[in-house]
Motif scaffolding. Structure first.
Motif, mmCIF file in Angstrom:
data_model
loop_
_atom_site.group_PDB
_atom_site.id
_atom_site.type_symbol
_atom_site.label_atom_id
_atom_site.label_comp_id
_atom_site.label_asym_id
_atom_site.label_seq_id
_atom_site.Cartn_x
_atom_site.Cartn_y
_atom_site.Cartn_z
ATOM 1 N N GLU A 78 18.396 14.545 -8.965
ATOM 2 C CA GLU A 78 17.180 15.356 -9.122
ATOM 3 C C GLU A 78 16.915 16.204 -7.878
ATOM 4 N N GLY A 79 17.094 15.605 -6.701
ATOM 5 C CA GLY A 79 16.823 16.316 -5.457
ATOM 6 C C GLY A 79 17.777 17.479 -5.219
ATOM 7 N N ALA A 80 19.061 17.269 -5.462
ATOM 8 C CA ALA A 80 20.045 18.342 -5.284
ATOM 9 C C ALA A 80 19.779 19.477 -6.267
ATOM 10 N N THR A 81 19.446 19.120 -7.485
ATOM 11 C CA THR A 81 19.145 20.128 -8.506
ATOM 12 C C THR A 81 17.916 20.942 -8.113
ATOM 13 N N ARG A 82 16.879 20.255 -7.674
ATOM 14 C CA ARG A 82 15.634 20.918 -7.263
ATOM 15 C C ARG A 82 15.863 21.819 -6.050
ATOM 16 N N LEU A 83 16.672 21.354 -5.098
ATOM 17 C CA LEU A 83 16.964 22.142 -3.901
ATOM 18 C C LEU A 83 17.642 23.464 -4.269
ATOM 19 N N LEU A 84 18.613 23.419 -5.152
ATOM 20 C CA LEU A 84 19.289 24.650 -5.573
ATOM 21 C C LEU A 84 18.336 25.586 -6.315
ATOM 22 N N GLN A 85 17.429 25.013 -7.079
ATOM 23 C CA GLN A 85 16.440 25.827 -7.777
ATOM 24 C C GLN A 85 15.476 26.466 -6.779
ATOM 25 N N ASP A 86 14.968 25.672 -5.842
ATOM 26 C CA ASP A 86 13.970 26.161 -4.882
ATOM 27 C C ASP A 86 14.540 27.173 -3.892
ATOM 28 N N VAL A 87 15.731 26.916 -3.386
ATOM 29 C CA VAL A 87 16.288 27.762 -2.334
ATOM 30 C C VAL A 87 17.022 28.975 -2.892
ATOM 31 N N LEU A 88 17.810 28.760 -3.945
ATOM 32 C CA LEU A 88 18.649 29.847 -4.458
ATOM 33 C C LEU A 88 18.235 30.369 -5.824
ATOM 34 N N GLY A 89 17.188 29.767 -6.400
ATOM 35 C CA GLY A 89 16.730 30.213 -7.714
ATOM 36 C C GLY A 89 17.676 29.862 -8.841
ATOM 37 N N ASN A 101 28.967 18.217 -5.354
ATOM 38 C CA ASN A 101 29.701 16.960 -5.316
ATOM 39 C C ASN A 101 29.195 16.167 -4.112
ATOM 40 N N ILE A 102 28.539 15.055 -4.391
ATOM 41 C CA ILE A 102 28.015 14.181 -3.343
ATOM 42 C C ILE A 102 28.961 12.995 -3.217
ATOM 43 N N LYS A 103 29.477 12.785 -2.022
ATOM 44 C CA LYS A 103 30.360 11.648 -1.778
ATOM 45 C C LYS A 103 29.621 10.661 -0.882
ATOM 46 N N ILE A 104 29.561 9.417 -1.348
ATOM 47 C CA ILE A 104 28.895 8.349 -0.604
ATOM 48 C C ILE A 104 29.776 7.111 -0.623
ATOM 49 N N THR A 105 29.580 6.231 0.341
ATOM 50 C CA THR A 105 30.293 4.963 0.295
ATOM 51 C C THR A 105 29.643 4.073 -0.759
ATOM 52 N N ASP A 106 30.446 3.189 -1.308
ATOM 53 C CA ASP A 106 29.985 2.337 -2.410
ATOM 54 C C ASP A 106 29.289 1.076 -1.894
ATOM 55 N N GLU A 107 28.187 1.300 -1.198
ATOM 56 C CA GLU A 107 27.466 0.191 -0.575
ATOM 57 C C GLU A 107 26.052 0.067 -1.137
ATOM 58 N N ASN A 108 25.930 -0.629 -2.236
ATOM 59 C CA ASN A 108 24.631 -0.974 -2.806
ATOM 60 C C ASN A 108 23.735 0.229 -3.079
ATOM 61 N N VAL A 109 24.282 1.247 -3.699
ATOM 62 C CA VAL A 109 23.479 2.398 -4.099
ATOM 63 C C VAL A 109 23.013 2.142 -5.532
ATOM 64 N N SER A 110 21.712 2.084 -5.709
ATOM 65 C CA SER A 110 21.163 1.753 -7.023
ATOM 66 C C SER A 110 21.200 2.961 -7.960
ATOM 67 N N SER A 111 21.024 2.692 -9.216
ATOM 68 C CA SER A 111 20.936 3.748 -10.217
ATOM 69 C C SER A 111 19.745 4.658 -9.921
ATOM 70 N N GLU A 112 18.661 4.080 -9.439
ATOM 71 C CA GLU A 112 17.480 4.863 -9.082
ATOM 72 C C GLU A 112 17.773 5.803 -7.905
ATOM 73 N N ASP A 113 18.539 5.310 -6.927
ATOM 74 C CA ASP A 113 18.935 6.146 -5.794
ATOM 75 C C ASP A 113 19.770 7.337 -6.273
#
Length: 67
Positions: A23-34, A5-17
């Motif tokens: 993708e990054g959080a998913t990859r991190l869990l795959q790389d670090v914890l398998g 669960n990523i919590k961010i303020t609602d300040e101009n975060v694009s769909s691409e961001d």
């Protein structure tokens, strides 16, 4: 099944961001914890700056002061 669960303020975060965060959080869990990306859930909650506080002060007011 990892749940992130990523919590961010609602300040101009694009769909691409958001896509990059997911993708990054998913990859991190795959790389670090398998962890399997197919079962990794990532949720992004955008919080209004009036509802987010740091050091006893709303982020809205901090932003107005340039902090």
């Amino acid at each position: 099944m990892p749940y992130v669960n990523i919590k961010i303020t609602d300040e101009n975060v694009s769909s691409e961001d958001k896509k990059a965060l997911i993708e990054g959080a998913t990859r991190l869990l795959q790389d670090v914890l398998g962890k399997n990306p197919a079962t990794t859930v990532v949720v992004i909650d955008e919080v209004n700056t009036d509802n987010w506080g740091i050091a006893g002060e709303q982020v809205t007011h901090r932003r107005k002061r340039g902090q």
